[in-house]
Design a protein around this motif. Sequence first.
Motif, PDB file in Angstrom:
ATOM      1  N   SER A 194      -3.018  -7.561   4.369  1.00  0.00           N
ATOM      2  CA  SER A 194      -1.491  -7.147   4.804  1.00  0.00           C
ATOM      3  C   SER A 194      -1.229  -7.953   6.088  1.00  0.00           C
ATOM      4  CB  SER A 194      -1.260  -5.475   4.874  1.00  0.00           C
ATOM      5  OG  SER A 194      -2.222  -5.334   6.106  1.00  0.00           O
ATOM      6  N   THR A 204       2.614  -1.726  -3.496  1.00  0.00           N
ATOM      7  CA  THR A 204       2.873  -0.467  -4.067  1.00  0.00           C
ATOM      8  C   THR A 204       1.844   0.278  -3.630  1.00  0.00           C
ATOM      9  OG1 THR A 204       3.629  -1.988  -5.880  1.00  0.00           O
ATOM     10  CG2 THR A 204       3.298   0.339  -6.240  1.00  0.00           C
ATOM     11  N   GLY A 205       2.308   1.406  -3.140  1.00  0.00           N
ATOM     12  CA  GLY A 205       1.068   2.633  -2.840  1.00  0.00           C
ATOM     13  C   GLY A 205       1.776   3.812  -2.070  1.00  0.00           C
ATOM     14  N   GLY A 230       6.689   9.711  -3.418  1.00  0.00           N
ATOM     15  CA  GLY A 230       7.253  10.749  -2.889  1.00  0.00           C
ATOM     16  C   GLY A 230       7.414  12.027  -3.925  1.00  0.00           C
ATOM     17  N   CYS A 261       3.657   7.556  -9.944  1.00  0.00           N
ATOM     18  CA  CYS A 261       4.745   7.693  -8.941  1.00  0.00           C
ATOM     19  C   CYS A 261       5.817   8.256  -9.185  1.00  0.00           C
ATOM     20  CB  CYS A 261       5.014   6.093  -8.388  1.00  0.00           C
ATOM     21  SG  CYS A 261       5.648   5.109  -9.504  1.00  0.00           S
ATOM     22  N   GLU A 359       3.300  14.749  -1.889  1.00  0.00           N
ATOM     23  CA  GLU A 359       3.353  14.241  -3.202  1.00  0.00           C
ATOM     24  C   GLU A 359       2.298  15.011  -3.969  1.00  0.00           C
ATOM     25  OE1 GLU A 359       3.383  10.148  -3.447  1.00  0.00           O
ATOM     26  OE2 GLU A 359       3.598  10.073  -5.705  1.00  0.00           O
ATOM     27  N   PHE A 427      14.121  -1.456  -9.712  1.00  0.00           N
ATOM     28  CA  PHE A 427      13.182  -0.437  -9.471  1.00  0.00           C
ATOM     29  C   PHE A 427      12.836  -0.654  -7.862  1.00  0.00           C
ATOM     30  CE2 PHE A 427       8.790   1.460  -9.470  1.00  0.00           C
ATOM     31  CZ  PHE A 427       9.179   2.704  -9.499  1.00  0.00           C
TER      32      PHE A 427
HETATM   33  P1  NAD Z   1      -2.779   3.863  -1.453  1.00  0.00           P
HETATM   34  O1  NAD Z   1      -1.392   3.937  -0.243  1.00  0.00           O
HETATM   35  O2  NAD Z   1      -3.884   4.747  -1.084  1.00  0.00           O
HETATM   36  O3  NAD Z   1      -3.316   2.230  -1.922  1.00  0.00           O
HETATM   37  C1  NAD Z   1      -2.615   1.263  -2.205  1.00  0.00           C
HETATM   38  C2  NAD Z   1      -2.999   0.214  -1.753  1.00  0.00           C
HETATM   39  O4  NAD Z   1      -3.103   0.032  -0.497  1.00  0.00           O
HETATM   40  C3  NAD Z   1      -4.580  -0.156  -2.527  1.00  0.00           C
HETATM   41  O5  NAD Z   1      -4.603  -1.396  -3.016  1.00  0.00           O
HETATM   42  C4  NAD Z   1      -5.381   0.017  -1.117  1.00  0.00           C
HETATM   43  O6  NAD Z   1      -6.482  -0.950  -1.374  1.00  0.00           O
HETATM   44  C5  NAD Z   1      -4.347  -0.544  -0.129  1.00  0.00           C
HETATM   45  N1  NAD Z   1      -4.746  -0.108   1.168  1.00  0.00           N
HETATM   46  C6  NAD Z   1      -5.503   0.897   1.685  1.00  0.00           C
HETATM   47  N2  NAD Z   1      -5.352   1.041   2.854  1.00  0.00           N
HETATM   48  C7  NAD Z   1      -4.720  -0.056   3.642  1.00  0.00           C
HETATM   49  C8  NAD Z   1      -4.342  -0.633   4.727  1.00  0.00           C
HETATM   50  N3  NAD Z   1      -4.852   0.127   5.798  1.00  0.00           N
HETATM   51  N4  NAD Z   1      -3.817  -1.563   4.699  1.00  0.00           N
HETATM   52  C9  NAD Z   1      -3.429  -2.381   3.660  1.00  0.00           C
HETATM   53  N5  NAD Z   1      -3.765  -1.971   2.467  1.00  0.00           N
HETATM   54  C10 NAD Z   1      -4.304  -0.888   2.338  1.00  0.00           C
HETATM   55  O7  NAD Z   1      -1.841   4.469  -2.785  1.00  0.00           O
HETATM   56  P2  NAD Z   1      -3.133   4.795  -3.981  1.00  0.00           P
HETATM   57  O8  NAD Z   1      -3.680   6.078  -4.013  1.00  0.00           O
HETATM   58  O9  NAD Z   1      -3.628   3.533  -4.769  1.00  0.00           O
HETATM   59  O10 NAD Z   1      -1.573   5.007  -5.218  1.00  0.00           O
HETATM   60  C11 NAD Z   1      -0.880   6.406  -5.082  1.00  0.00           C
HETATM   61  C12 NAD Z   1       0.244   6.166  -4.417  1.00  0.00           C
HETATM   62  O11 NAD Z   1       1.265   4.997  -4.766  1.00  0.00           O
HETATM   63  C13 NAD Z   1       1.206   7.394  -4.547  1.00  0.00           C
HETATM   64  O12 NAD Z   1       1.885   7.664  -3.462  1.00  0.00           O
HETATM   65  C14 NAD Z   1       2.223   6.716  -5.639  1.00  0.00           C
HETATM   66  O13 NAD Z   1       3.488   7.554  -5.454  1.00  0.00           O
HETATM   67  C15 NAD Z   1       2.357   5.427  -5.075  1.00  0.00           C
HETATM   68  N6  NAD Z   1       2.828   4.527  -6.295  1.00  0.00           N
HETATM   69  C16 NAD Z   1       4.040   4.091  -5.997  1.00  0.00           C
HETATM   70  C17 NAD Z   1       4.640   3.383  -7.291  1.00  0.00           C
HETATM   71  C18 NAD Z   1       5.741   2.558  -7.014  1.00  0.00           C
HETATM   72  O14 NAD Z   1       6.233   1.944  -7.774  1.00  0.00           O
HETATM   73  N7  NAD Z   1       6.991   3.061  -6.097  1.00  0.00           N
HETATM   74  C19 NAD Z   1       3.869   2.868  -8.277  1.00  0.00           C
HETATM   75  C20 NAD Z   1       2.450   3.680  -8.319  1.00  0.00           C
HETATM   76  C21 NAD Z   1       2.145   4.091  -7.077  1.00  0.00           C
END
Ligand code: NAD
Length: 484
Positions: A194, A204-205, A230, A261, A359, A427
């Motif tokens: 990042s 996405t996360g 959320g 999500c 969430e 989206f």
């Molecule tokens: P997360 O935020 O824990 O991880 C997401 C990604 O971030 C992973 O690949 C992880 O390796 C990376 N990551 C972890 N720590 C990091 C850091 N310090 N710096 C940079 N990258 C880092 O999320 P998760 O548990 O994998 O997924 C679940 C979450 O994602 C839920 O909140 C869900 O709503 C959201 N989500 C959103 C969408 C969307 O399209 N809006 C889709 C799927 C999931």
Amino acid sequence: MVRIDPSSKLNGKFDKPGELESILSSQRNDFNHDPYPDWTARRSKIEKLRDSVFASEDAFIKAISEDFGHRAVEETMIAEFLVLKGGFSHALKHTPKWMKTRRVSTALPYWPAKNTIVPQPLGVVGIISPWNYPLQLAVMPLIGALGAGNRAMLKPSEYTPKFSALLKNVISHHFSDEEIYVATGGVDVASAFSELPFDHLVFTGSTRVGRKVAQAAAKNLTPVTLELGGKSPVIIDKSAKLDLVIPRLVNAKLLNAGQTCVAPDYVLMPQNDIEAFSRAVLKQAEKMYPRFAGNDDFTSIIADSHYARLQDLLEDAENKGAKITVAGNDNKQQLAKERRVPLTIVTNTTPEMKIMQEEIFGPLLPIVASETLKESLQYVQAQERPLALYWFGEDSEKKDKVLKTSHSGGVCINEAAWHVVQDDLPFGGVGPSGMGAYHGEYGFESFSHLKGVFHQSRFSQGKTLHPPYTVKTHKMMSLMRKIL
Ligand code: NAD
């Protein structure tokens, strides 16, 4: 296309955080030699990506299921492959049109000059993806990035190591590291990823990690698309047809065992209706899943930590006075062994409960009493802006009120979650549920620079505005002020 065996060894090793910079440099050098790939080149990459991913469909299904403990085969086929099939076909059909230079109007005083917008590839796009739909959420942004003419680097989640290794193998077998690179490893790799000076970064996360990613990207002024999560509310109006609402709601909630999500997070409805509604929801869940343990159609919770988190949400709610009702009659030990959580209704909730603050991301469904639409909208407005909002009902005045006065990334009317697969809709979230958008044309635009170009004519009036300023300058200014 080569079918990649999921049991084949990881091609190479886990990436070392410090090594990613050189991959980015070589992608950027390569891009600078070919900064505007034509449609033939882009199409060939998109088709190769599609064919290589689909050639390994069985292997992906197996790897994802192993990472989850169990993932229903059909869920992977629907939520990963079917969704991607739509994304690939849509991009292949429409990208040539999106790539075209667009003529836009020119204000009268500047005639006969003309204006155009040239969509230009940005360079290298970074993609960080989560574990819940690991293939779809890595490949869908990649389709947009390739369609827009970019190179791309991906970092899938450490929670799905078998999937990530397979994706790396499939991609590295068909693409050079300068075209697409998949970085694997833990949070240290994700964090270093990042911090790279990409030309655009899609994350996405979770909202929590999204904040960190936005801060890391800001140091490089790298533009970000943040696809976050959320608490997506469901508002059920008195006019709703419950025989339609219930199967759609239960399906969207239990897909991937609620680890979605855009899963409905909680329901708002009048107190008097809650009991009958809860019974009907539980009955529907039991109809769809006659048992939860050992049922191939039902997906496991991804990891022990997430299983414990869901149990903690329930315990906290119960300790604070909530009523918990669980679908089915499965053996608790068996469920725990398989990390499966049946649909669980939570009523008598209060805002102090963790389940009403975080969430949920699992098959727990709180129902909150709310007597009027006004009350429901006030409740939603008081929370962080969610990724999705679902309204069920037939009253079109109320529907308009919901659409115009509530904020959420997207909305479904009389459905839940299916807005995500509409390739013609943007989206993305709003506020804490995200910024920017992708899918279809919105992805193409997010991963392009829309360069504004002014084409001056030989017959410009502009020189009357040059010094030395004279009476003519003033006449021209007042004429222009009248016209503009
Ligand atoms: P997360 O935020 O824990 O991880 C997401 C990604 O971030 C992973 O690949 C992880 O390796 C990376 N990551 C972890 N720590 C990091 C850091 N310090 N710096 C940079 N990258 C880092 O999320 P998760 O548990 O994998 O997924 C679940 C979450 O994602 C839920 O909140 C869900 O709503 C959201 N989500 C959103 C969408 C969307 O399209 N809006 C889709 C799927 C999931």
